[in-house]
Each structure stands twice: as structure tokens, then as C-alpha cells.
Design a protein around this motif. Structure first.
Motif, PDB file in Angstrom:
ATOM      1  N   TYR A  46       0.805  -1.222   0.000  1.00 54.71           N
ATOM      2  CA  TYR A  46       0.000   0.000   0.000  1.00 54.71           C
ATOM      3  C   TYR A  46       0.847   1.285   0.000  1.00 54.71           C
ATOM      4  O   TYR A  46       0.307   2.368   0.190  1.00 54.71           O
ATOM      5  N   GLU A  49      -0.306   3.928  -2.497  1.00 55.03           N
ATOM      6  CA  GLU A  49      -1.639   4.412  -2.125  1.00 55.03           C
ATOM      7  C   GLU A  49      -1.556   5.379  -0.945  1.00 55.03           C
ATOM      8  O   GLU A  49      -2.289   6.373  -0.893  1.00 55.03           O
ATOM      9  N   ILE A  50      -0.673   5.077  -0.006  1.00 55.20           N
ATOM     10  CA  ILE A  50      -0.476   5.972   1.143  1.00 55.20           C
ATOM     11  C   ILE A  50       0.086   7.304   0.667  1.00 55.20           C
ATOM     12  O   ILE A  50      -0.382   8.380   1.084  1.00 55.20           O
ATOM     13  N   ASP A  52      -0.175   8.694  -2.301  1.00 57.36           N
ATOM     14  CA  ASP A  52      -1.196   9.416  -3.061  1.00 57.36           C
ATOM     15  C   ASP A  52      -2.261  10.004  -2.136  1.00 57.36           C
ATOM     16  O   ASP A  52      -2.718  11.135  -2.334  1.00 57.36           O
ATOM     17  N   ALA A  53      -2.651   9.233  -1.123  1.00 56.13           N
ATOM     18  CA  ALA A  53      -3.701   9.691  -0.207  1.00 56.13           C
ATOM     19  C   ALA A  53      -3.248  10.922   0.574  1.00 56.13           C
ATOM     20  O   ALA A  53      -4.003  11.900   0.713  1.00 56.13           O
ATOM     21  N   ASN A  56      -3.224  13.892  -1.661  1.00 58.64           N
ATOM     22  CA  ASN A  56      -4.591  14.362  -1.901  1.00 58.64           C
ATOM     23  C   ASN A  56      -5.170  15.070  -0.684  1.00 58.64           C
ATOM     24  O   ASN A  56      -5.967  16.002  -0.825  1.00 58.64           O
ATOM     25  N   ASP A  57      -4.774  14.647   0.493  1.00 57.78           N
ATOM     26  CA  ASP A  57      -5.307  15.268   1.710  1.00 57.78           C
ATOM     27  C   ASP A  57      -4.698  16.643   1.977  1.00 57.78           C
ATOM     28  O   ASP A  57      -5.415  17.585   2.307  1.00 57.78           O
ATOM     29  N   THR A 149      -8.397  13.917   7.312  1.00 55.58           N
ATOM     30  CA  THR A 149      -7.587  13.340   6.223  1.00 55.58           C
ATOM     31  C   THR A 149      -8.317  12.093   5.701  1.00 55.58           C
ATOM     32  O   THR A 149      -7.872  10.955   5.917  1.00 55.58           O
ATOM     33  N   HIS A 151      -8.835  10.686   2.708  1.00 54.52           N
ATOM     34  CA  HIS A 151      -8.199   9.775   1.751  1.00 54.52           C
ATOM     35  C   HIS A 151      -7.269   8.796   2.475  1.00 54.52           C
ATOM     36  O   HIS A 151      -7.259   7.592   2.184  1.00 54.52           O
ATOM     37  N   THR A 152      -6.512   9.337   3.437  1.00 52.03           N
ATOM     38  CA  THR A 152      -5.581   8.494   4.188  1.00 52.03           C
ATOM     39  C   THR A 152      -6.330   7.532   5.103  1.00 52.03           C
ATOM     40  O   THR A 152      -5.949   6.362   5.236  1.00 52.03           O
ATOM     41  N   LYS A 154      -9.160   6.203   4.579  1.00 50.57           N
ATOM     42  CA  LYS A 154      -9.706   5.129   3.743  1.00 50.57           C
ATOM     43  C   LYS A 154      -8.655   4.071   3.442  1.00 50.57           C
ATOM     44  O   LYS A 154      -8.922   2.859   3.518  1.00 50.57           O
ATOM     45  N   VAL A 155      -7.447   4.515   3.109  1.00 48.24           N
ATOM     46  CA  VAL A 155      -6.369   3.567   2.823  1.00 48.24           C
ATOM     47  C   VAL A 155      -6.033   2.762   4.077  1.00 48.24           C
ATOM     48  O   VAL A 155      -5.847   1.541   4.024  1.00 48.24           O
TER      49      VAL A 155
END
Length: 470
Positions: A46, A49-50, A52-53, A56-57, A149, A151-152, A154-155
């Protein structure tokens, strides 16, 4: 007996409570297996993904994500892997001669069902870091990350759901109402990271059930730069520590004391180094993040406007872009003591500077305020360094650098009073999630057996001898 049936999280809590003794009996290999799975998720599965999150945050640079979010958790896991077997062994202790015929030891046992409420500024680090300690200690855990945060969060939810059974570890997303509902449940331990104001609310809720707490809070962490310091290095390190994560770090330098004799030189070097780090236009730098949301953006610009209205001087920076939640790295002098910048933890890329002429002046000022989470000293004068340390109180201190104390898992991390209660990291984090159970075993007849009723003169003489000699 309290009825929790109307609490939407009681079923989850009850399942974890039913599982806690089973989890508490697991050996070190079983616990390390879980931590190994978490490490793999962060390090490989991940990782992107972390990154990117978090971008995005609040546009956290990928390198900062790797360095301040992923690395500390992996390092914590590696540290636990090295030491957990010995931590779980019974720790033999001496038994006094008055208790001859017995042996004593300490057993580190899991506290039970734990709640970890984590903040938004380092969401991965400050959610999974305490989780590592909780798992190492053999607890079941409910995680509640910040809603700021999303997005984070969710991951992290995906990671937890992929690795753990919810009866062991569960993550719940949501706003403050979710936290309020969780705090109404009788957790055995609550680990909270956030502001002192919210920390008091958490502590009050914990008091209902006499739940133990770890409160990692904050405060205004001062920096002292004296006239013997290596100024180039000091300025470089302070700029890094202050503007990392756009200043949204609990142990970031909050304000700086600069010796009056090096004031001008400090400003010159500060401007030069800031440009070297973030160019002439930090808003376009890929190395500088953003404020997490509009609420905190407006809070910080409000602090700056308040300071200016009270005759503060902006030496560097001061600009902002509301649509991007961007605030330029800012250096401020002549800040009034009654300004928001000096009364509140800043938690953003604004750095007030005060000048001084005597060390006692600095010490008295620091001691007139709440105990800080961190205190930083830049000096080559050993006597002066010791004087400052011995004459002040703080959660931690770093000499000739800043932030680095957080990364040493051999050191306890935490505050004192208003800046925190309890410690985390390494063995100290493990202890926060355990009960140190005292055990004494009687093997043969002992002195106490000779002193039981009915009492007589002979037994009184034995007691007198015990008091005098043992």
C-alpha cells in the motif's frame, strides 16, 4: 450496571472484549506475525496508495511521507521484533530477606480492549505507531483516525481490513460524533494524540470507567540559539524542523529565542537557507506541503493578522493563497505577548522570534508557561546547556538539532502535564499497553508464618528484631 445497547459500537467492543484473553495469551511469534503483515502493507503493498492519499489530503511530498509516516512505523516494528521475546519474559526481582522462602517476578500482561484516537497531521505514523505497541502487548484494538484526512483514513481502513480480524483490530472512520460514542464505552486503555483541550475531554471520559490513558498532546516548544552555536547549521536544522509538513508537527519549533548579538546574522542566514530549501516561490516547490483544510488556514492567517495589528514585523514570507490552503514560510519579529501567535500553539509555517541577552531571561520565560512537549538548544557551551536543562521542564529535549528525539525508540516520547501524560515508542510504548502484574510465590515456611495469631511476647520480639535489622 450500564446499558450500552444503544451504542452503535458496543457489538464490536463486546466481540473484542470476548477475544481479549485469547489474544492476550498469544506468544511473541504470533504477535510478530501480525506486525510483519503490517510492515509488508506499509513498505510494499500500500506504499503508493499511502503516498497518493496524503498528497490528496494536504499535498504532503512523497519523500516526507516515506520519511515521517512510513519509516517510523517500520522502524518501530523492527525494534519490537528485536526485543519482544525478552519483554514478554517474566522479570525476576529480588525478594527481601524478611520474605525468605519466596520468589518474586513481574509479568507484563495485556491491558485488554484499547482505543487509539489519532490525529490528522501524521495520520499513518500516529495511528499505526501506537498500534504496533498495542499488538506487541497482546491487546485488541479499535482505531479511530481523524476525519480531516479522509483519503488516508480510507487507505488505512483497507489495510486494517485486509490484515486483521475485526475481533482483534478494527478501524472506524467518522467525525467527532464517532469519537464521542466510542468514549462512552469502557475501554481498558485509551491512547489519544491531539490538543490539550481535547485531551482533557478524553481524560474526563476515561475517568467514568477509570480507564488508563496515554495522552500525547502538544504545546509551544521553544528553541534557544546562543552566541556559541554553529549558526549555519542551527538555521538549516530549524527551518527543516519548523517547515516540515508545513509546520503541522506537534514537536516543531514553535518560537525561537535568538541571542541579541547574532540577530542580524540569524535573519540573513535564515533568508538564504529558506530560499535554498524551497526556492524564491515556495508555493511552486514540490518540497513544501499545504495546510490541512480551510478551518486551519483561516486560523493561521487570523493569527498572523492579529500579530500584525499588534505591531509585529514580518521579516520573511507572510503571503497566502486561500484556494490552495497555502501559507508561505513566515518569520516574524516583535510579536506581542498577548497575540494569538504567542498565546496558542501555532501548528503552521509561522515562526516568531524573540531576542535575549541573558540565559536567565530565557529560563524564566519558559518556566512561566505550560511545560512544552519539546525544548531545543543550539549551543556549544556545555555549562549553559546543562543549566537550561536543569532549570526547565519539558517532555523531551534535543541539543543542536530538532525533531530527532522522536525517532530514537530507546527514548520515551511524550509530554509532561499540559503537553501529555504517559510515554510511547519502544519498550515505553509497550509498557503503556500492559499491566505490570506483581507475582510472589511462597516455596517454604517463611518468617511471616511465625508471626500469625495468637500474638505473644516471643512474636513481639521477632517483630522488633525485624524492624531493627531487616
Amino acid at each position: 450496571m450500564t446499558n450500552y445497547s444503544d451504542n452503535r459500537y458496543f457489538k464490536l467492543f463486546d466481540k473484542q472484549k470476548a477475544t481479549q484473553l485469547v489474544i492476550g495469551k498469544t506468544n511473541y511469534k504470533e504477535r510478530l506475525k501480525k506486525l510483519k503483515a503490517l510492515k509488508l502493507a506499509l513498505e510494499k503493498t500500500y506504499k503508493q496508495e499511502i503516498r497518493d492519499a496524503l498528497y490528496n489530503d494536504f499535498k504532503k511530498p512523497h519523500l516526507e511521507t516515506d520519511l515521517t509516516e512510513i519509516y517510523p512505523v517500520i522502524d518501530e516494528i523492527n525494534f519490537v521484533k528485536t526485543h519482544l521475546k525478552s519483554w514478554l519474559k517474566n522479570q525476576k526481582v529480588d525478594t527481601p530477606i524478611a520474605l525468605l522462602g519466596s520468589s518474586s517476578w513481574i509479568k507484563n500482561e495485556a491491558k485488554g480492549v484499547c482505543l487509539i484516537i489519532s490525529p490528522w497531521n501524521f495520520p499513518v505514523n500516529l495511528t499505526f505507531g501506537p498500534l504496533v505497541s498495542a499488538i506487541a502487548a497482546g491487546n485488541t484494538v479499535v482505531l479511530k483516525p481523524s476525519e480531516m484526512t479522509p483519503h488516508t483514513s480510507k487507505v488505512m481502513s483497507n489495510i486494517v481490513n485486509a490484515i486483521f480480524n475485526k475481533n482483534e483490530v478494527a478501524l472506524i472512520e467518522g467525525d467527532v460524533e464517532v469519537s464521542k460514542a466510542l468514549l462512552k464505552l469502557p475501554f481498558n486503555h485509551i491512547f489519544f494524540t491531539g490538543s490539550p483541550q481535547v485531551g482533557k475531554i478524553v481524560m474526563k471520559a476515561a475517568a467514568t470507567y477509570l480507564s488508563s490513558v496515554t495522552l500525547e498532546l502538544g504545546g509551544k516548544s521553544p528553541v534557544i540559539i546562543d552566541d556559541t552555536s554553529h549558526l549555519d547549521k542551527a538555521v538549516k536544522k530549524i527551518i527543516f524542523g519548523k517547515f516540515l509538513n508545513a509546520g503541522q508537527t506537534c514537536i516543531a519549533p514553535d518560537y525561537v529565542f535568538v541571542n541579541e548579538s547574532i540577530k542580524e546574522e540569524f535573519v540573513t542566514r535564515f533568508k538564504k537557507q529558506l530560499k535554498a530549501f524551497y526556492s524564491e516561490t515556495p508555493s511552486s516547490s514540490h518540497s513544501f506541503g499545504r495546510i490541512v483544510n480551510q478551518k486551519h488556514f483561516k486560523r493561521l492567517t487570523g493569527y498572523l493578522e492579529d500579530a500584525i495589528s499588534k505591531k509585529a514585523s514580518i521579516i520573511v514570507g507572510g503571503s497566502s493563497e486561500e484556494k490552495d490552503n497555502y501559507i508561505e514560510p513566515t518569520l516574524v519579529f516583535d510579536v506581542s505577548e498577548d497575540s494569538d501567535l504567542m498565546q496558542n500553539e501555532i501548528f503552521g509555517p509561522i515562526l516568531p522570534v524573540k531576542t535575549y541577552t541573558s540565559t536567565n531571561e530565557v529560563i524564566n520565560y519558559i518556566n512561566s508557561r505550560e511545560k512544552p512537549l519539546a525544548l531545543y538548544i543550539f549551543s556549544k557551551n556545555r555549562k549553559r546547556i546543562n543549566e537550561i536543562i536543569n532549570s526547565t521542564r519539558a517532555g523531551s529535549t534535543c541539543i543542536n538539532h530538532n525533531l530527532l528525539q522522536f525517532l530514537n525508540h530507546n527514548l520515551p516520547f511524550g509530554g509532561s502535564n499540559n503537553s501529555g501524560i504517559g510515554k510511547s515508542h519502544g519498550y515505553f510504548g509497550f509498557l503503556e499497553f500492559t499491566n505490570q502484574r506483581s507475582i510472589l510465590k511462597q516455596h517454604t515456611i517463611g518468617a511471616i508464618d511465625l508471626l500469625m495469631p495468637p500474638y505473644n511476647n516471643f512474636k513481639q520480639k521477632l517483630v522488633d528484631l525485624t524492624i531493627k535489622w531487616f
